[in-house]
Design an enzyme around this catalytic site. Sequence first.
Site, PDB file in Angstrom:
ATOM      1  N   LYS A 147       0.831  -1.216   0.000  1.00 33.52           N
ATOM      2  CA  LYS A 147       0.000   0.000   0.000  1.00 33.52           C
ATOM      3  C   LYS A 147       0.860   1.259   0.000  1.00 33.52           C
ATOM      4  CE  LYS A 147      -2.469  -2.771  -0.463  1.00 33.52           C
ATOM      5  NZ  LYS A 147      -2.477  -4.238  -0.369  1.00 33.52           N
ATOM      6  N   GLY A 193      -0.165 -14.473 -13.374  1.00 34.73           N
ATOM      7  CA  GLY A 193      -1.284 -14.452 -12.427  1.00 34.73           C
ATOM      8  C   GLY A 193      -1.880 -13.060 -12.317  1.00 34.73           C
ATOM      9  N   VAL A 231      -4.804 -10.825  -7.016  1.00 33.28           N
ATOM     10  CA  VAL A 231      -4.698  -9.584  -6.253  1.00 33.28           C
ATOM     11  C   VAL A 231      -3.290  -8.981  -6.338  1.00 33.28           C
ATOM     12  CG1 VAL A 231      -5.429  -8.542  -4.109  1.00 33.28           C
ATOM     13  CG2 VAL A 231      -6.250 -10.803  -4.679  1.00 33.28           C
ATOM     14  N   GLY A 247      -0.635 -17.319  -6.310  1.00 32.56           N
ATOM     15  CA  GLY A 247      -1.183 -17.843  -5.072  1.00 32.56           C
ATOM     16  C   GLY A 247      -0.093 -18.146  -4.057  1.00 32.56           C
ATOM     17  N   ARG A 248      -0.508 -18.581  -2.882  1.00 27.52           N
ATOM     18  CA  ARG A 248       0.428 -18.777  -1.775  1.00 27.52           C
ATOM     19  C   ARG A 248       0.227 -20.130  -1.113  1.00 27.52           C
ATOM     20  NH1 ARG A 248       3.079 -14.350  -0.351  1.00 27.52           N
ATOM     21  NH2 ARG A 248       3.219 -14.876   1.867  1.00 27.52           N
ATOM     22  N   HIS A 305     -23.670  14.851   2.251  1.00 30.58           N
ATOM     23  CA  HIS A 305     -23.529  15.354   0.881  1.00 30.58           C
ATOM     24  C   HIS A 305     -22.493  16.459   0.842  1.00 30.58           C
ATOM     25  CE1 HIS A 305     -24.539  16.530  -3.188  1.00 30.58           C
ATOM     26  NE2 HIS A 305     -24.514  17.786  -2.764  1.00 30.58           N
TER      27      HIS A 305
HETATM   28  P1  FAD Z   1       1.760 -14.106   8.188  1.00 30.60           P
HETATM   29  O1  FAD Z   1       1.474 -12.669   8.072  1.00 30.60           O
HETATM   30  O2  FAD Z   1       2.406 -14.788   7.050  1.00 30.60           O
HETATM   31  O3  FAD Z   1       2.666 -14.268   9.483  1.00 30.60           O
HETATM   32  C1  FAD Z   1       3.224 -15.481   9.862  1.00 30.60           C
HETATM   33  C2  FAD Z   1       4.466 -15.195  10.688  1.00 30.60           C
HETATM   34  O4  FAD Z   1       4.899 -16.409  11.281  1.00 30.60           O
HETATM   35  C3  FAD Z   1       5.647 -14.685   9.875  1.00 30.60           C
HETATM   36  O5  FAD Z   1       6.253 -13.616  10.547  1.00 30.60           O
HETATM   37  C4  FAD Z   1       6.595 -15.884   9.809  1.00 30.60           C
HETATM   38  O6  FAD Z   1       7.945 -15.512   9.718  1.00 30.60           O
HETATM   39  C5  FAD Z   1       6.305 -16.522  11.147  1.00 30.60           C
HETATM   40  N1  FAD Z   1       6.632 -17.943  11.221  1.00 30.60           N
HETATM   41  C6  FAD Z   1       6.356 -18.932  10.332  1.00 30.60           C
HETATM   42  N2  FAD Z   1       6.770 -20.128  10.814  1.00 30.60           N
HETATM   43  C7  FAD Z   1       7.308 -19.875  12.023  1.00 30.60           C
HETATM   44  C8  FAD Z   1       7.886 -20.691  13.025  1.00 30.60           C
HETATM   45  N3  FAD Z   1       7.966 -22.010  12.886  1.00 30.60           N
HETATM   46  N4  FAD Z   1       8.350 -20.087  14.141  1.00 30.60           N
HETATM   47  C9  FAD Z   1       8.271 -18.750  14.319  1.00 30.60           C
HETATM   48  N5  FAD Z   1       7.719 -17.935  13.411  1.00 30.60           N
HETATM   49  C10 FAD Z   1       7.240 -18.492  12.291  1.00 30.60           C
HETATM   50  N6  FAD Z   1      -4.233  -9.085   3.062  1.00 30.60           N
HETATM   51  C11 FAD Z   1      -5.153  -8.130   3.309  1.00 30.60           C
HETATM   52  O7  FAD Z   1      -6.098  -8.372   4.069  1.00 30.60           O
HETATM   53  N7  FAD Z   1      -5.049  -6.883   2.740  1.00 30.60           N
HETATM   54  C12 FAD Z   1      -4.038  -6.565   1.907  1.00 30.60           C
HETATM   55  O8  FAD Z   1      -3.973  -5.438   1.421  1.00 30.60           O
HETATM   56  C13 FAD Z   1      -3.065  -7.556   1.628  1.00 30.60           C
HETATM   57  N8  FAD Z   1      -2.041  -7.273   0.800  1.00 30.60           N
HETATM   58  C14 FAD Z   1      -1.104  -8.233   0.554  1.00 30.60           C
HETATM   59  C15 FAD Z   1      -0.071  -7.931  -0.325  1.00 30.60           C
HETATM   60  C16 FAD Z   1       0.875  -8.883  -0.618  1.00 30.60           C
HETATM   61  C17 FAD Z   1       1.986  -8.544  -1.568  1.00 30.60           C
HETATM   62  C18 FAD Z   1       0.807 -10.156   0.017  1.00 30.60           C
HETATM   63  C19 FAD Z   1       1.845 -11.199  -0.254  1.00 30.60           C
HETATM   64  C20 FAD Z   1      -0.209 -10.461   0.894  1.00 30.60           C
HETATM   65  C21 FAD Z   1      -1.186  -9.510   1.160  1.00 30.60           C
HETATM   66  N9  FAD Z   1      -2.255  -9.770   2.006  1.00 30.60           N
HETATM   67  C22 FAD Z   1      -3.195  -8.821   2.241  1.00 30.60           C
HETATM   68  C23 FAD Z   1      -2.398 -11.075   2.681  1.00 30.60           C
HETATM   69  C24 FAD Z   1      -1.902 -10.979   4.140  1.00 30.60           C
HETATM   70  O9  FAD Z   1      -0.552 -10.531   4.131  1.00 30.60           O
HETATM   71  C25 FAD Z   1      -2.015 -12.322   4.819  1.00 30.60           C
HETATM   72  O10 FAD Z   1      -3.324 -12.823   4.692  1.00 30.60           O
HETATM   73  C26 FAD Z   1      -1.681 -12.191   6.300  1.00 30.60           C
HETATM   74  O11 FAD Z   1      -0.379 -11.707   6.484  1.00 30.60           O
HETATM   75  C27 FAD Z   1      -1.840 -13.540   7.002  1.00 30.60           C
HETATM   76  O12 FAD Z   1      -1.529 -13.392   8.346  1.00 30.60           O
HETATM   77  P2  FAD Z   1      -0.940 -14.600   9.209  1.00 30.60           P
HETATM   78  O13 FAD Z   1      -0.733 -14.061  10.571  1.00 30.60           O
HETATM   79  O14 FAD Z   1      -1.786 -15.785   9.025  1.00 30.60           O
HETATM   80  O15 FAD Z   1       0.466 -14.965   8.530  1.00 30.60           O
HETATM   81  P1  NAI Z   2      -4.426 -15.010  -6.225  1.00 32.00           P
HETATM   82  O1  NAI Z   2      -4.969 -16.308  -5.789  1.00 32.00           O
HETATM   83  O2  NAI Z   2      -5.120 -13.757  -5.878  1.00 32.00           O
HETATM   84  O3  NAI Z   2      -4.258 -15.014  -7.807  1.00 32.00           O
HETATM   85  C1  NAI Z   2      -3.480 -15.977  -8.471  1.00 32.00           C
HETATM   86  C2  NAI Z   2      -3.827 -15.919  -9.936  1.00 32.00           C
HETATM   87  O4  NAI Z   2      -2.858 -16.661 -10.627  1.00 32.00           O
HETATM   88  C3  NAI Z   2      -5.185 -16.547 -10.231  1.00 32.00           C
HETATM   89  O5  NAI Z   2      -5.934 -15.674 -11.047  1.00 32.00           O
HETATM   90  C4  NAI Z   2      -4.824 -17.847 -10.933  1.00 32.00           C
HETATM   91  O6  NAI Z   2      -5.784 -18.252 -11.871  1.00 32.00           O
HETATM   92  C5  NAI Z   2      -3.511 -17.467 -11.602  1.00 32.00           C
HETATM   93  N1  NAI Z   2      -2.643 -18.599 -11.885  1.00 32.00           N
HETATM   94  C6  NAI Z   2      -2.383 -19.673 -11.095  1.00 32.00           C
HETATM   95  N2  NAI Z   2      -1.500 -20.493 -11.703  1.00 32.00           N
HETATM   96  C7  NAI Z   2      -1.187 -19.926 -12.899  1.00 32.00           C
HETATM   97  C8  NAI Z   2      -0.326 -20.277 -13.956  1.00 32.00           C
HETATM   98  N3  NAI Z   2       0.405 -21.398 -13.933  1.00 32.00           N
HETATM   99  N4  NAI Z   2      -0.254 -19.471 -15.033  1.00 32.00           N
HETATM  100  C9  NAI Z   2      -0.977 -18.319 -15.081  1.00 32.00           C
HETATM  101  N5  NAI Z   2      -1.814 -17.933 -14.100  1.00 32.00           N
HETATM  102  C10 NAI Z   2      -1.913 -18.721 -13.022  1.00 32.00           C
HETATM  103  O7  NAI Z   2      -2.909 -15.023  -5.673  1.00 32.00           O
HETATM  104  P2  NAI Z   2      -1.833 -13.874  -5.492  1.00 32.00           P
HETATM  105  O8  NAI Z   2      -2.110 -12.714  -6.374  1.00 32.00           O
HETATM  106  O9  NAI Z   2      -0.534 -14.561  -5.571  1.00 32.00           O
HETATM  107  O10 NAI Z   2      -2.090 -13.410  -4.019  1.00 32.00           O
HETATM  108  C11 NAI Z   2      -2.065 -14.359  -2.957  1.00 32.00           C
HETATM  109  C12 NAI Z   2      -3.040 -13.992  -1.915  1.00 32.00           C
HETATM  110  O11 NAI Z   2      -2.544 -12.904  -1.148  1.00 32.00           O
HETATM  111  C13 NAI Z   2      -4.387 -13.506  -2.441  1.00 32.00           C
HETATM  112  O12 NAI Z   2      -5.250 -14.564  -2.752  1.00 32.00           O
HETATM  113  C14 NAI Z   2      -4.896 -12.746  -1.285  1.00 32.00           C
HETATM  114  O13 NAI Z   2      -5.483 -13.635  -0.381  1.00 32.00           O
HETATM  115  C15 NAI Z   2      -3.633 -12.166  -0.678  1.00 32.00           C
HETATM  116  N6  NAI Z   2      -3.506 -10.757  -1.090  1.00 32.00           N
HETATM  117  C16 NAI Z   2      -4.466  -9.887  -0.716  1.00 32.00           C
HETATM  118  C17 NAI Z   2      -4.404  -8.576  -1.096  1.00 32.00           C
HETATM  119  C18 NAI Z   2      -5.508  -7.666  -0.702  1.00 32.00           C
HETATM  120  O14 NAI Z   2      -6.308  -8.056   0.121  1.00 32.00           O
HETATM  121  N7  NAI Z   2      -5.579  -6.467  -1.253  1.00 32.00           N
HETATM  122  C19 NAI Z   2      -3.295  -8.058  -1.882  1.00 32.00           C
HETATM  123  C20 NAI Z   2      -2.366  -9.083  -2.276  1.00 32.00           C
HETATM  124  C21 NAI Z   2      -2.470 -10.363  -1.856  1.00 32.00           C
END
Ligand code: FAD
Ligand code: NAI
Length: 475
Positions: A58, A190, A193, A281-282, A454
């Site tokens: 962000k 992909g 998001v 995806g993740r 408004h």
């Molecule tokens: P995480 O945030 O992944 O935290 C897990 C933590 O556990 C990490 O610090 C890791 O190092 C630690 N850990 C793992 N294994 C161990 C272990 N064995 N011992 C000790 N520590 C450990 N979501 C939104 O809602 N809004 C968004 O705008 C958004 N933007 C995103 C943008 C990107 C680029 C990405 C990749 C993700 C985004 N997400 C967003 C998704 C969001 O980041 C995740 O859903 C969220 O962080 C999940 O929280 P969590 O606590 O489950 O895991």
């Molecule tokens: P995603 O699941 O949002 O999108 C992955 C995309 O990749 C899908 O459209 C899928 O069809 C495509 N795909 C999968 N395999 C492929 C292939 N082999 N070739 C071409 N396309 C393929 O996953 P993304 O963007 O990696 O984000 C992971 C997650 O992180 C999101 O699902 C979301 O939960 C979280 N996130 C949330 C944000 C937010 O809330 N604003 C911002 C960024 C991430």
Amino acid sequence: MSKQFDVIVIGGGPGGYIAAIRAAQLGFNTACIDEWKNGKGGPAPGGTCTNVGCIPSKALLQSSEFFDHAGHAFGDHGIGLKDLSIDVAKMVARKDAVVKQNNDGILYLLKKNKVTFFHGRGSFVKAVDGGYEIAVAGAANESLTGKQVIVATGSSARAMPGVPFDEDRVLSNDGALRIGAVPKKLGLIGSGVIGLEMGSVWRRLGADVTVLEALPTFLGAADQQIAKEAHKAFTKQGLKIELGVKVGDIKAGKKGVTVAYTNAKGEAQELAVDKLIVSIGRVPNTTGLNAEAVGLAIDERGAIVVDGDCRTNLPGVWAVGDVVRGPMLAHKAEEEGVAVAERIAGQHGHVNFDTIPWVIYTSPEIAWVGKTEQQLQAEGRAYKAGTFPFMANGRARALGDTTGMVKMIADAATDEILGVHIVGPMASELIAEAVVAMEFKASAEDIARICHAHPSLSESTKEAALAVDKRTLNF
Ligand code: FAD
Ligand code: NAI
């Protein structure tokens, strides 16, 4: 000698640190273990969200949007700028400073709530009488014992098979947030998001961006009317999105990356780019947990198996956030963390999975809660839908941002709101009203009867509610 705790949380992301704070608030002696390291090797709690996810993305979206506005929108307001430039290093340094503020804020919150923080990797050792022994491997190795354990270890980016992330040419979300100079050509695999958010950042800064998506439908999870509007806007901005592709060989060399793929017509194509972001995806993080030592059940996707209340197969072991089923969203992880702490305390923790909002922070923003028209059609449920375009909203015109609409869907018989879908300015903020409305089981008429300020963008939500009954006032 093992240190004794009532609750041990493994993982300090939004699921874990929030669970730890809530557990401590409820009077439990709580530990939180997190292994994330900052650039100096010190603790950086906050997980993916704070370090390489929600917050840094962000920050870059904001910087790049300012740049885009300065180049394309300021002129309309009579604001002239000469020699507009972007200092990417400074933009990235600002992002890093924002991340550090959040890391420090979390460390402060843990301390304030008397949560004991351990920096290192937490893993199960064995079940002991009345709990579990957990080892911490870090700067100092520790042995902890907890009556209850909450696993909140999050997720990591999924790589394309046989193409590991080198974070130089082939980037995960981590490398995508640290690109040092605007690439001439950027590829993304992909169009989910991350693909759309990261693609937008670098497109706004001048990169030629191509997104390759396997599915034939754009943003399949979103309402398709909204997805079409967003697709139109992104394409107009210059983001190239190819749907229905099959990605083949990916070759990364010193000069760049080539991606062989077949397009939707079945034609062989090649994309040559300077950098490639893979956002497909993740995967849940469970390696290193030593789950097998205690028999913690993990499914075929690598997620910890939980029930609707985040209980695992082991008594006293819970799991929340990205490491379990459900949407991978920070606010979902937080809600589960709070609910689990409350359940441990014997309270009735609650997460309503039907009202979790989704937001994509592109421009226009996309946000929704509840069901799409396509889902309701598949369920055979009778509904009424109303839309209101931002083009007809005074505040949006004053902002100079009239793309998109608010769409409300209500039950045909009861008028209960079943879904709200927004594409347009500040959709991320506007969606909160819809979430509240749905939590309180409001009807479209309830929203239509509420006085909205408004001029405000939120008047579009009221007008969409009026549109459900075919009686908009301003359109
Ligand atoms: P995480 O945030 O992944 O935290 C897990 C933590 O556990 C990490 O610090 C890791 O190092 C630690 N850990 C793992 N294994 C161990 C272990 N064995 N011992 C000790 N520590 C450990 N979501 C939104 O809602 N809004 C968004 O705008 C958004 N933007 C995103 C943008 C990107 C680029 C990405 C990749 C993700 C985004 N997400 C967003 C998704 C969001 O980041 C995740 O859903 C969220 O962080 C999940 O929280 P969590 O606590 O489950 O895991
Ligand atoms: P995603 O699941 O949002 O999108 C992955 C995309 O990749 C899908 O459209 C899928 O069809 C495509 N795909 C999968 N395999 C492929 C292939 N082999 N070739 C071409 N396309 C393929 O996953 P993304 O963007 O990696 O984000 C992971 C997650 O992180 C999101 O699902 C979301 O939960 C979280 N996130 C949330 C944000 C937010 O809330 N604003 C911002 C960024 C991430």
